[in-house]
Design an enzyme around this catalytic site. Structure first.
Site, PDB file in Angstrom:
ATOM      1  N   ASP A 228       2.137   6.142   0.854  1.00  0.00           N
ATOM      2  CA  ASP A 228       3.569   6.444   0.825  1.00  0.00           C
ATOM      3  C   ASP A 228       4.302   5.918   2.058  1.00  0.00           C
ATOM      4  O   ASP A 228       3.708   5.736   3.120  1.00  0.00           O
ATOM      5  CB  ASP A 228       3.785   7.962   0.750  1.00  0.00           C
TER       6      ASP A 228
ATOM      7  N   HIS B 264      -0.482   7.989   4.120  1.00  0.00           N
ATOM      8  CA  HIS B 264       0.794   7.400   4.539  1.00  0.00           C
ATOM      9  C   HIS B 264       0.564   6.213   5.463  1.00  0.00           C
ATOM     10  O   HIS B 264      -0.525   6.018   5.996  1.00  0.00           O
ATOM     11  CB  HIS B 264       1.650   8.450   5.256  1.00  0.00           C
TER      12      HIS B 264
END
Length: 251
Positions: A66, A212
């Protein structure tokens, strides 16, 4: 049913107030809880389907990244090449607009790109009205389409939170809401061992793992987790859309 109850509860409060005010207030509170719970709990599917797994008979998992593209994206791509990893990047539209060449490189290196809203309004997306939900999704789709030539089929809400307008918006665009099986909370934690420890209890064939990029520790965490997964015999692959499934929520 949830929305109907939320609409009916205030009317019930008016009717009950002269005779049983506490019962009326309790109904209103319950109606709010029934709306908030599936909104704030990422994988809860009361408002619509959330993909939390994929069907496979092999030892393989889906790594999803992400918040890119960021300054470390090319280093992440190099890391993936070294370890024979394929992943899906859930990108922010505003960053994709600024780094079209990086998004294109994600694709040319064999990865996929998906929608993580345009501006990533993590504090307010869950309570956004339909127009703003649509705007966030559409703007990110346009940014990705500029780089990829086609709009993405997958969407992940900021922090996984969604409201009752998200599913209809996605359905009209032929998109699916992607949750996860396991997450390491690496957006707020930096110790690779602690992050891996949060993932391992949920590790299984077909698991969706969310990590992430863009943090100071991201590369270190990604490599640590990838090595640990491969040591346990798992390949990191991108599933076909037909393999994606909903199932009991994992946190």
């Amino acid at each position: 049913m949830i929305l109907g109850f939320a609409i009916a509860a205030p009317l019930a409060l008016i009717v009950l107030w002269p005779h049983a005010p506490l019962a009326g207030a309790g109904l209103v509170a319950l109606s709010h809880m029934l709306l908030l719970y599936p909104t704030l709990r990422p994988n809860v599917q009361w408002l619509g389907p959330v993909i939390t797994h994929f069907a496979t008979s092999r030892n393989e998992v889906w790594l999803t990244i992400d918040d890119g593209p960021t300054d470390d994206t090319r280093a992440v791509l190099d890391l993936f090449d070294r370890h024979d990893v394929k992943a899906t990047f859930f990108v922010k539209g505003v960053l994709a607009e600024q780094h079209i060449d990086v998004v294109q490189e994600m694709l040319t290196r064999g990865h996929t790109v998906a929608n993580h809203t345009h501006a990533h309004p993590s504090g307010s997306f869950w309570c956004s009205p339909p127009g703003r939900v649509a705007s966030e999704i559409d703007a990110c789709n346009r940014a990705i389409a500029t780089a990829a030539g086609t709009a993405p089929r997958w969407f992940r809400a900021p922090v996984g939170m969604k409201n009752f307008t998200v599913h209809p918006t996605l359905a009209r665009r032929g998109m699916r809401l992607i949750g996860w099986t396991a997450r390491g909370f690496d957006a707020v934690r930096s110790d690779p061992r602690e992050i891996l420890a949060r993932i391992l209890p949920h590790l299984c064939p077909g698991a969706i793992i969310v990590l992430h990029q863009g943090r100071e520790h991201s590369l270190r965490v990604l490599e640590y987790v990838i090595i640990a997964l491969k040591e346990r015999g798992y390949a990191l692959v991108i599933p076909e859309d037909a393999q994606l499934q909903t199932r009991a929520a994992q946190i």
